[in-house]
Design an enzyme around this catalytic site. Structure first.
Site, PDB file in Angstrom:
ATOM      1  N   ASP A  97       0.829  -1.198   0.000  1.00  0.00           N
ATOM      2  CA  ASP A  97       0.000   0.000   0.000  1.00  0.00           C
ATOM      3  C   ASP A  97       0.866   1.251   0.000  1.00  0.00           C
ATOM      4  O   ASP A  97       2.043   1.225   0.381  1.00  0.00           O
ATOM      5  CB  ASP A  97      -0.958   0.007   1.189  1.00  0.00           C
ATOM      6  N   GLU A 159       0.046  -1.291   5.625  1.00  0.00           N
ATOM      7  CA  GLU A 159       1.117  -0.891   6.533  1.00  0.00           C
ATOM      8  C   GLU A 159       1.026   0.595   6.857  1.00  0.00           C
ATOM      9  O   GLU A 159       1.286   1.020   7.994  1.00  0.00           O
ATOM     10  CB  GLU A 159       2.482  -1.207   5.898  1.00  0.00           C
TER      11      GLU A 159
END
Length: 409
Positions: A97, A159
């Site tokens: 991400d 994350e």
């Protein structure tokens, strides 16, 4: 894994100067990864399934662990050792991400990578699709090498919003009895070994007051004002940490910190606000009990603020909700993975950082971890994010040395 560390030392000392140009295969993979819009609010399945299918074509199975809505997934895959072993070995870890681009002024489309003046631009180029792309481009080399230990690939989701995705992947590894001997998390470090980072905890606070017309303020409970007092208490705690420590001068910010980042409240200037929400975080040095900080904040709310509020309105309250928590990292110099990464980079300096990573989660699960990846954290999260081609080349050299250090004689 000490035999691997010793092999890496020999490789690191005997190798010629690192290559100066990034390989087309690496650039191709990094650009493909950037082209997927994997901002944390979006799905990462397109990227994950592309990697899964690529690995499958080479006979490598992937294990996917999904979020509750099956809209996102982690991926874990193993390139087995020459003798078939899938236990032990080293994890190459990265999150898929990226942070949003909302409100940022980019010179180019952030999801259409561009190479210009020795830099590769695009959201996630350094944080951290550069490392993932280099690792994926090395797959042919891994498959054509007689590895004495397996190499694992771990890709996570979410994350950037508090290391939300990796815990389920790590739990699944533990349930399957997979026990890697070490992990390299490829966050941007300019290819320097990072041996420690702070823990991160974030909370949402909801202050519920009592609304009245602003001409009758004594009959109301101003949620914004009580939120402000609580925010000032958080700042006072931060100032105490800055002044009194504990301290670790190896960190770029050598003390624990706390700050408020978001706030929202009120409906009109002539209405005493009934509600105010804010989000705060704190980052603690390894060894500092993070739970003690939220205890101090909650104690102030419960013993000082709420009693005052409830003298006016019995239903007034202050509520805390934990949004995320990720542990600190403190690698041991005696760990083989630390020795390995130091040998491969020929870097013996001690570097510690204030930003958090998933390395602390792997370490807490019994997998010693070190952070080392291409690019600078100074470029992360900014408009026109980039990674230099020189950094990609250094990462390629690092991965190639790693592979050679794990080659059977």
């Amino acid at each position: 894994m000490s035999d691997i560390a010793e092999s890496a030392r020999v490789v690191g000392e005997s190798d010629a100067a690192p290559q100066s140009h990034a390989r087309p295969a690496s650039l191709d993979w990094i650009e493909r990864l950037i082209a997927f819009n994997t901002v944390s609010r979006e799905s990462n399945l397109g990227l994950i399934e592309t990697v899964r299918d690529h690995l499958s074509k080479h006979g490598i199975a992937s294990t996917l662990t999904y979020d509750a809505g099956r809209n996102k997934a982690n991926l874990f895959a193993t390139i087995a050792a020459a003798h078939g072993a899938q236990q032990g070995g080293i994890v190459l870890s990265g999150h898929t991400d990226v942070v949003p681009v909302d409100g940022q002024q980019w010179d180019t489309d952030p999801f259409a990578p561009v190479v210009r003046d020795g830099k590769l631009y695009g959201r996630g180029s350094c944080d951290m699709k550069g490392f993932i792309g280099v690792a994926l481009s090395a797959l042919p080399d891994l498959l054509n090498t007689r590895l004495d230990k397996p190499v694992h690939l771990a890709l996570s989701y979410d994350e950037e919003i508090g290391c939300v995705g990796a815990p389920s992947m790590i739990a699944e590894l533990q349930a399957r009895g997979v026990h890697p001997e070490g992990c390299i998390v490829g966050e941007p470090t300019n290819m320097r070994p990072i041996v420690a980072h702070k823990s991160i905890s974030s909370y949402r606070c909801c202050v519920r007051g009592h609304a009245v017309h602003s001409s009758l303020t004594p009959q109301g409970v101003n949620a914004i004002e009580y939120a402000a007092r609580l925010i000032c208490q958080i700042r006072d705690i931060a100032d105490t940490l800055k002044q009194q420590g504990p301290f670790d001068e190896a960190f770029d910010v050598p003390f624990s910190t706390a700050s408020t980042g978001l706030i929202e409240g009120g409906i009109a200037v002539n209405t005493v606000p009934a509600r105010c929400d804010f989000v705060f975080e704190y980052r603690t040095l390894p060894g500092v009990d993070a739970s003690k900080i939220i205890e101090r904040i909650e104690t102030y709310a419960r013993t000082v603020l709420e009693p005052e509020m409830r003298k006016v309105s019995p239903n007034a309250s202050i509520e805390f909700t934990r949004r995320s928590a990720s542990p600190a990292l403190e690698a041991s110099e005696q760990d083989a993975i630390t020795q390995l990464v130091r040998a491969l980079t020929a870097n013996r300096e001690t570097h510690k950082v204030a930003y958090g990573t998933e390395a602390g989660l792997f370490q807490r699960a019994g997998i010693p971890s070190v952070i080392c990846g291409p690019g600078s954290i100074e470029q992360a999260h900014k408009p026109n994010e980039f990674v230099t081609l020189d950094q990609i080349a250094l990462c390629e050299t690092f991965i190639q040395k790693l592979i050679r250090s794990m080659t059977l004689a």
